[in-house]
Every structure is written in C-alpha cells, then in structure tokens.
Design an enzyme around this catalytic site. Sequence first.
Site, short mmCIF file in Angstrom:
data_model
loop_
_atom_site.label_atom_id
_atom_site.label_comp_id
_atom_site.label_asym_id
_atom_site.label_seq_id
_atom_site.Cartn_x
_atom_site.Cartn_y
_atom_site.Cartn_z
N HIS A 21 0.84 -1.20 0.00
CA HIS A 21 0.00 0.00 0.00
C HIS A 21 0.87 1.26 0.00
O HIS A 21 0.72 2.14 -0.86
CB HIS A 21 -0.90 -0.03 1.24
CG HIS A 21 -1.84 1.13 1.35
ND1 HIS A 21 -3.16 1.05 0.96
CD2 HIS A 21 -1.66 2.39 1.81
CE1 HIS A 21 -3.74 2.22 1.17
NE2 HIS A 21 -2.86 3.05 1.70
N GLU A 22 1.80 1.32 0.94
CA GLU A 22 2.64 2.53 1.06
C GLU A 22 3.57 2.65 -0.15
O GLU A 22 3.83 3.76 -0.62
CB GLU A 22 3.42 2.53 2.37
CG GLU A 22 2.56 2.50 3.64
CD GLU A 22 1.51 3.61 3.73
OE1 GLU A 22 1.75 4.71 3.18
OE2 GLU A 22 0.45 3.36 4.36
N GLU A 37 -4.88 7.56 -3.03
CA GLU A 37 -5.36 6.29 -2.49
C GLU A 37 -5.59 5.28 -3.61
O GLU A 37 -5.43 4.07 -3.41
CB GLU A 37 -6.63 6.54 -1.68
CG GLU A 37 -6.92 5.54 -0.59
CD GLU A 37 -5.84 5.39 0.48
OE1 GLU A 37 -4.99 6.29 0.64
OE2 GLU A 37 -5.84 4.35 1.15
N HIS A 64 1.69 4.47 -2.80
CA HIS A 64 1.73 5.93 -2.58
C HIS A 64 3.10 6.49 -2.98
O HIS A 64 3.19 7.53 -3.64
CB HIS A 64 1.53 6.25 -1.08
CG HIS A 64 0.11 6.17 -0.61
ND1 HIS A 64 -0.89 6.92 -1.16
CD2 HIS A 64 -0.47 5.47 0.41
CE1 HIS A 64 -2.04 6.67 -0.52
NE2 HIS A 64 -1.81 5.79 0.43
ZN ZN Z 1 -3.25 5.15 1.88
#
Ligand code: ZN
Length: 501
Positions: free
Chosen positions: A264-265, A294, A268
């Site tokens: 997830h990170e 997101e 980003h």
């Molecule tokens: Zn996030």
Amino acid sequence: MDPKLEELKSRLQEANDIGAAGALLNWDQSTYMPPGGAAARARQSAILGRLAHEKLTDPAIGHLLDELRPLEESLPYDDDNASLIRVSRRQYERRTKVPAAFMGQFLSHSAETYTVWTQARPENNFALVQPYLEKTLDMSRRLADFFPGYEHIADPLIDFSDYGMKASTVRVVFAELREQLTPIVQAIAAQPPADDACLHRTFPQAQQTAFFEPVIRAFGYDFERGRCDVSPHPFTTGFSIGDVRITVRYKENDLSEALFSAMHEAGHAMYEQGCNPAYEALPIAGGTSSGVHESQSRLWENVVGRSRGFWTHYYPQLQAVFPAQLGDVPLDTFYRAINKVQPSLIRTDADEVTYNLHVMLRFDFELALLEGALAVRDLPEAWRARFKADLGIAPPDDRDGALQDVHWYGGLIGGAFQGYTLGNILSAQFYQCALDAHPEIPAEVAQGKFDTLHGWLKDNIYVHGSKYTAPELIERVTGGPLRVEPYIAYLRNKYGELYEL
Ligand code: ZN
C-alpha cells in the site's frame, strides 16, 4: 525565462524546503526519536511550520501571481509553467482567505480535542468529548464560510483534500456504489467466513521483510530514492522526488499486516517518485488529491497484491521463506484467507468489500452534521442504526463506534473520509484503462513482472504530479468522469468467484 516566474519559483521552493525539513523532523519523530526528544521536537516542528506558512502567504507571492497572469493566459492550459502559476494561485488564495487568527484558534482547539479524545475513547465516554466536537463542527462551518459561493457547505472542506470533487458528485457516486455493494456484502455474510488461521501463525519480522522488500522493488519502488522503516502507524512521506520513504508496522502473529501495508505505502511512494523531476520542490510536484493518491496505493495492494495471478507466482517463494508456517497450506487456502470478507466494527481492519460501507457512513454523517440535519449528541445512536442497516452488526459501545477514528477529533468535520472510497473506485477505473492499453498485464503479473503496469501508471498518472486536478486527470486518463462500474465489475468478478455469488 521570465524573471517574475523565476522569482515565484525560487520563493515557492524556499518555502517547500522549509516544509520538507519539517517533514523530516516528523518522520524521525515517528521512527527513531527517543521519547526524551518530544518537547523540543514539538517546538522545532512548530517554528518550521510557521516559517513555511509565512513564506507561502507572503503578499509578494500574491503580487507575482497577479503580474504573471498575462503569461499564464498566453500559454496552453497544460503547459508546465501555466499549470505552476494556476496551481500556486489556487493554493495561495486558499491559504490567505482564512485569517491567521482563526486558523490559530482552530489548531489549538483541535489539539485540545485530540487530548480529550485520547481519554474519552478508552473510557467509552462520548459525553466527555461531545462539547469539543460541537465546537469543531461550528468551526468547520465557519471555515467553509471563508469560501463563499459553494453549492454545499462541505464543498470547500472537500476541496482541501480532493480539490474539485463536490458533495453532490460524491453523493451520487456513493449512493450507486452502496446500492450495488450492500447485496454483495449480505450474500457473502450469509456464507461461512473464510478460514484465515494460516495468516496467524508466527512469522518472524526479519523473514517478513526478506519477502516483501523484493516484492515492492519488483513493483517499481526505488530503494535508491526511498527506504522502509518501522512506525506505530504505516505512512509515506517525501522530502523530495529523490527521497520518498515508507514505514510499516509488524505483527508476528499476522502476516497480512506488514506485507499489505508495504504494498500500500509503496503504491503511494511510487506515485511521488514518478513525478516529473522538473517539478522538484514546486507546488505541482506530488499527488493531486487524496482520492487519486489512495487509488495508487489500493491498486498495488488490492488489485495486484491480493490477486490470484500475483500469488500464483509469489506463493512458492513465500512458502520457501516460511516452510514451517505455510508449507502445508495450499495456494487456494492462502488466497481465500487474504481475501476474507467479514463485516467488522473497525474501518482500518475492514476487508476490501466492506471497507467502503465504513467510509460512506462517515461521509454521509459529515454532510448531515454540517447541514444541521444531525446533532452531535445524536451521532452515537445514528452510528449504531446505520451500521446495523449496512453491515448487519452494531458496535456494542462508542469506543468501536462514533469514537473510533481520530479524523474528527484531531481536525475538521468535512472532507475527511471520501478519499478512501474514491481511491478504491479509481483504482479499478485506472487499472481497466491500463488493461485496455496493455491486455498482457495480468499474464505479466502472474510471472512477477510489473514493468508494463508501472510504466503505464508513470506515463499517465505519476509524471503529472498535481498539475491537473483529480477530475481533470480522470478525464484525461479515462476519457470520462469518475465511474463506479469498473470497480463493481472488479468486485463482482473477484468475489463472485471466491464466494460463488
Ligand atoms: Zn493510503
């Protein structure tokens, strides 16, 4: 180059660099700083924040922006310099429309509310924080009123995180999603839950890292321009395009925790790393909105990282790292475990399908509170009723109900949550466009190859930084507005197969 433009850039870069130094202090505070550093660090961060704000609201910037208007108007809309002037003007106006005295009051009220909330939540005492939240609501309305001419009072607040998205647009999209999602959730909830015991054996931290670092490197996260550390809550922070860092949190009895937060990170961070280097330290660097940001994290975490194709390739490697824990667990069992759907009370623990119901509930409450249709004192009861209606369960107390998220207790009411679900919707819409351009992507993912997907995201999304607003970017990339259909199709397809819906 135009000397006025040069001066604007150098003033903005100076302010950005002070902000980046402050961000580095915050990163250190969340990762390595010993507890004894806290008091001095609060002072140091505050002074850097104040200096950056003073530079960004300097009337000299306002004058330069006025003087540069003819240049901006002489250039095409998507020209880098025109975009820089446009985006800088928008940010400058937003920063200078709110009186400094009001902002100061709001920040100190938020800090006070946060402290009270840290006591109220463990005590399950909504009444303790209620008067503070009432004042937050009042101040959120007053903040919106510094931006007159809005269609809905939430619009200026939504603009802070998802510029250009209106309450009316989001409401329509969410209503459609909710209508289609609720029957899927109910059909899944009627079946026995997937068995995820295999994820809760003991997974030593060092081996977890040994597995996921090569994965996110293969995705395209550049460790020469980033690093991964440990913090209580995972986050991504960047100090320049050449230094975008992520953090994870480990749980030795839960393999999902660090693994999926790393993906997830990294999603980003790749967005920030992939920005056009010419935008370095300028307001057009970095992601364009919380929803688009997101979408990039969710795309790698869920669409790729929880797909069957991905694990067809990577599961044997994971088993090789954890032979005692996973050697006897078939791929199918593992795949079901990482995609387990079950109505739960806590948003941050929710699965991919039910997560959006948590977000939509909060978004609707924000609008109702701002409109005056819902009183703060009635929030806990409204929460229970809506939760029961949407997820079939209700929190036994406010600790796991209206008190659970920090957002309202440490900031605004309005604009705090919609980005999470906009991101989920957009992750599928963007992925579909990537597939239309490159139908070979799923076969590549199933071989552990991500260059085509990463390259497409870089060329179509990352490189633009925040030159375009989210609605502009979505239009450019997909040829139309935000659409919920690709996301619904993605969920139907994946969970229809898993749960034989
Ligand atoms: Zn996030």
